[in-house]
Design a protein around this motif. Sequence first.
Motif, PDB file in Angstrom:
ATOM      1  N   ASP A   1      -7.410   6.984  10.398  1.00 32.06           N
ATOM      2  CA  ASP A   1      -6.411   5.928  10.493  1.00 32.06           C
ATOM      3  C   ASP A   1      -6.432   5.048   9.242  1.00 32.06           C
ATOM      4  O   ASP A   1      -5.376   4.644   8.739  1.00 32.06           O
ATOM      5  N   SER A   2      -7.624   4.768   8.740  1.00 32.53           N
ATOM      6  CA  SER A   2      -7.739   3.931   7.542  1.00 32.53           C
ATOM      7  C   SER A   2      -7.116   4.619   6.326  1.00 32.53           C
ATOM      8  O   SER A   2      -6.555   3.957   5.444  1.00 32.53           O
ATOM      9  N   ALA A   3      -7.233   5.938   6.266  1.00 34.25           N
ATOM     10  CA  ALA A   3      -6.627   6.679   5.158  1.00 34.25           C
ATOM     11  C   ALA A   3      -5.105   6.515   5.172  1.00 34.25           C
ATOM     12  O   ALA A   3      -4.470   6.389   4.115  1.00 34.25           O
ATOM     13  N   LEU A   4      -4.504   6.486   6.353  1.00 38.45           N
ATOM     14  CA  LEU A   4      -3.068   6.228   6.444  1.00 38.45           C
ATOM     15  C   LEU A   4      -2.755   4.783   6.060  1.00 38.45           C
ATOM     16  O   LEU A   4      -1.792   4.493   5.353  1.00 38.45           O
ATOM     17  N   PHE A   5      -3.581   3.862   6.530  1.00 34.33           N
ATOM     18  CA  PHE A   5      -3.433   2.451   6.194  1.00 34.33           C
ATOM     19  C   PHE A   5      -3.500   2.228   4.685  1.00 34.33           C
ATOM     20  O   PHE A   5      -2.854   1.321   4.145  1.00 34.33           O
ATOM     21  N   ALA A   6      -4.245   3.084   3.981  1.00 33.78           N
ATOM     22  CA  ALA A   6      -4.524   2.876   2.558  1.00 33.78           C
ATOM     23  C   ALA A   6      -3.396   3.311   1.637  1.00 33.78           C
ATOM     24  O   ALA A   6      -3.452   3.051   0.434  1.00 33.78           O
ATOM     25  N   ARG A   7      -2.353   3.945   2.152  1.00 39.49           N
ATOM     26  CA  ARG A   7      -1.336   4.534   1.289  1.00 39.49           C
ATOM     27  C   ARG A   7      -0.603   3.497   0.429  1.00 39.49           C
ATOM     28  O   ARG A   7      -0.487   3.661  -0.789  1.00 39.49           O
ATOM     29  N   ASP A   8      -0.101   2.457   1.053  1.00 36.51           N
ATOM     30  CA  ASP A   8       0.722   1.506   0.311  1.00 36.51           C
ATOM     31  C   ASP A   8      -0.069   0.771  -0.764  1.00 36.51           C
ATOM     32  O   ASP A   8       0.452   0.480  -1.845  1.00 36.51           O
ATOM     33  N   ASP A   9      -1.317   0.462  -0.468  1.00 37.77           N
ATOM     34  CA  ASP A   9      -2.117  -0.248  -1.463  1.00 37.77           C
ATOM     35  C   ASP A   9      -2.499   0.652  -2.633  1.00 37.77           C
ATOM     36  O   ASP A   9      -2.659   0.172  -3.757  1.00 37.77           O
TER      37      ASP A   9
ATOM     38  N   VAL B   1      -4.779  10.745   1.183  1.00 37.83           N
ATOM     39  CA  VAL B   1      -4.164   9.508   0.705  1.00 37.83           C
ATOM     40  C   VAL B   1      -3.353   9.791  -0.555  1.00 37.83           C
ATOM     41  O   VAL B   1      -2.221   9.316  -0.711  1.00 37.83           O
ATOM     42  N   VAL B   2      -3.920  10.578  -1.461  1.00 40.48           N
ATOM     43  CA  VAL B   2      -3.222  10.920  -2.703  1.00 40.48           C
ATOM     44  C   VAL B   2      -1.923  11.664  -2.405  1.00 40.48           C
ATOM     45  O   VAL B   2      -0.857  11.338  -2.958  1.00 40.48           O
ATOM     46  N   MET B   3      -1.981  12.664  -1.543  1.00 40.87           N
ATOM     47  CA  MET B   3      -0.786  13.445  -1.249  1.00 40.87           C
ATOM     48  C   MET B   3       0.297  12.584  -0.607  1.00 40.87           C
ATOM     49  O   MET B   3       1.489  12.714  -0.924  1.00 40.87           O
TER      50      MET B   3
ATOM     51  N   VAL C   1       0.754   9.372  -0.998  1.00 39.74           N
ATOM     52  CA  VAL C   1       1.309   8.450  -1.986  1.00 39.74           C
ATOM     53  C   VAL C   1       2.240   9.181  -2.947  1.00 39.74           C
ATOM     54  O   VAL C   1       3.312   8.673  -3.293  1.00 39.74           O
ATOM     55  N   LEU C   2       1.858  10.376  -3.378  1.00 35.76           N
ATOM     56  CA  LEU C   2       2.761  11.160  -4.225  1.00 35.76           C
ATOM     57  C   LEU C   2       4.077  11.431  -3.492  1.00 35.76           C
ATOM     58  O   LEU C   2       5.161  11.361  -4.084  1.00 35.76           O
ATOM     59  N   ARG C   3       3.982  11.703  -2.206  1.00 34.38           N
ATOM     60  CA  ARG C   3       5.174  11.969  -1.402  1.00 34.38           C
ATOM     61  C   ARG C   3       6.064  10.736  -1.332  1.00 34.38           C
ATOM     62  O   ARG C   3       7.283  10.830  -1.529  1.00 34.38           O
ATOM     63  N   GLN C   4       5.472   9.574  -1.059  1.00 33.58           N
ATOM     64  CA  GLN C   4       6.319   8.389  -0.927  1.00 33.58           C
ATOM     65  C   GLN C   4       6.846   7.916  -2.277  1.00 33.58           C
ATOM     66  O   GLN C   4       7.929   7.339  -2.348  1.00 33.58           O
TER      67      GLN C   4
END
Length: 373
Positions: free
Chosen positions: A179-187, A213-215, A217-220
Motif C-alpha cells: 500500500d505504501s508503494a502505491l502511496f509513494a507514486r505522486d511524491d 513505484v517506478v513503473m 510513475v512512468l505510466r502516470q
Amino acid sequence: MDHASLTRRTLLCGAASLPLVGCGLSPDLMIVPEAANVGTNETIFAATNRVFADGAFQELRQESLSFSQFEISVPPIRAVGAVEPGRPRRRGADLETEFVASSGNHLGSAANFRAALQAEARRLGTREVMIFIHGFNSTIGSGLYRTAQIHHDFQIPGVPVHYAWPSAGNPLGYAYDRDSALFARDDLESLLEEIVAAGLDIVLTAHSLGSGVVMEVLRQLRIGDRDDILNRINGVILFSPDIDVDVFRGQAARIGELPQPFVIFTSQRDRALTISARITGLRERVGNLSNPEVVADFDVTLIDVTAFEGGVRDPLNHFAGASSPAVVQILQEVAQVNSSFEQDVSQQPGLLPGTILTIQNATQVLLTPLNQN
C-alpha cells in the motif's frame, strides 16, 4: 532555520535489538562523526515521505516530501556488494567493517534541496542524478547505505539520491509496504520534477517493490504528457522487480516508448520473489521470470543472474544484481556501469560472459561467472 543538523542521538534507533527474521529487521541509521576519517564518504541526498518524529524517521506516511543530506561512510574492510549496517553496541559500531553516517542535515525547503543538488553536481562534474528507490522491508538507514554501496561499487558519476518511501521495515509488513508503494507514486513524481527543475538528468534504479513505484510513475508521466520529465530520464535499472507480470505488461504498454536503456535484473533463485508469487497466487514475478518471451514485445534488457548467489545479508538471493561480488565485478569490468547508462549493454555481446539471446524487441543476457568461460 531551514538547515538543521541530525545528530547521533536523534537518529540512533534501537531496531537492531529486535529479533531477525529472514532478511530481518534492519538496524536504522547511526551517525558517528569520527567515521568521516575512516571510510570513504559518499554524499547521499534523501527525499522521503516518511514522518520524522521522536528523533527518527518512522514508517508512518506524510503527504509531502522532506529533504535531507547525509555523508555515508563506506567502510574500508568489506566484500564488494556487501552492506553491513552499524549496530549500537557498548563499544560502538565497527567503523572498519560497518556502514554508518558521519553527518546528516535537514535541508528544509525544496529550493534548498535543488541548490544543494546543483552544488554537488558541480563538485562531481556531472549533470545527472541517480535515484535509488528501495524495496520491501527497508528502513531509512538500510536504504541510504544501499544507495551509497551502489554508487560506490558501480562507480556511478551521477549525484546519488535515495527516495525513501514509508516501508514498515518489518518482514511481516508486506501488505503495508504494498500500500505504501502505491502511496509513494505522486511524491516520486514530485521528486523528478524538482530534479528536472534543477537542470539535471535522471537515472532511475529500484529494487523489489520499489520497481513497481517506478513503473507506476512512468505510466502516470506518460498519461500526463510530461515529456519534459520523461525526456530527461537517461535509463532505468530494476533489480529483482516484485511486479505481477500482467501488471508490468499493462504498465509498459501504457508507457509506450520506455526510457533507454531499460535493464531488468532477474534470478530464478530469488526466494523472496517465490514467496511473493505464492502470496499472490501466481507462479512468477517479473524479477524471477523463467520465460523472457512474455515481455519480448518491449524494448528491455533482461540480465539473468540465476548463476550467482546473493552477497552478505542477502540469504534469499533477492538483490544478487547489486550484492553479489561476482556480478558487481563483471559489471565493473565489462560495462564499467557508467557507459551502461548511456548505451544498451546488449550492444556489447562480445564482452559479457554468458549467453545473449534476442527475442523480438527484448534482449536476455544469461550471465555466467567469469571462471566458467
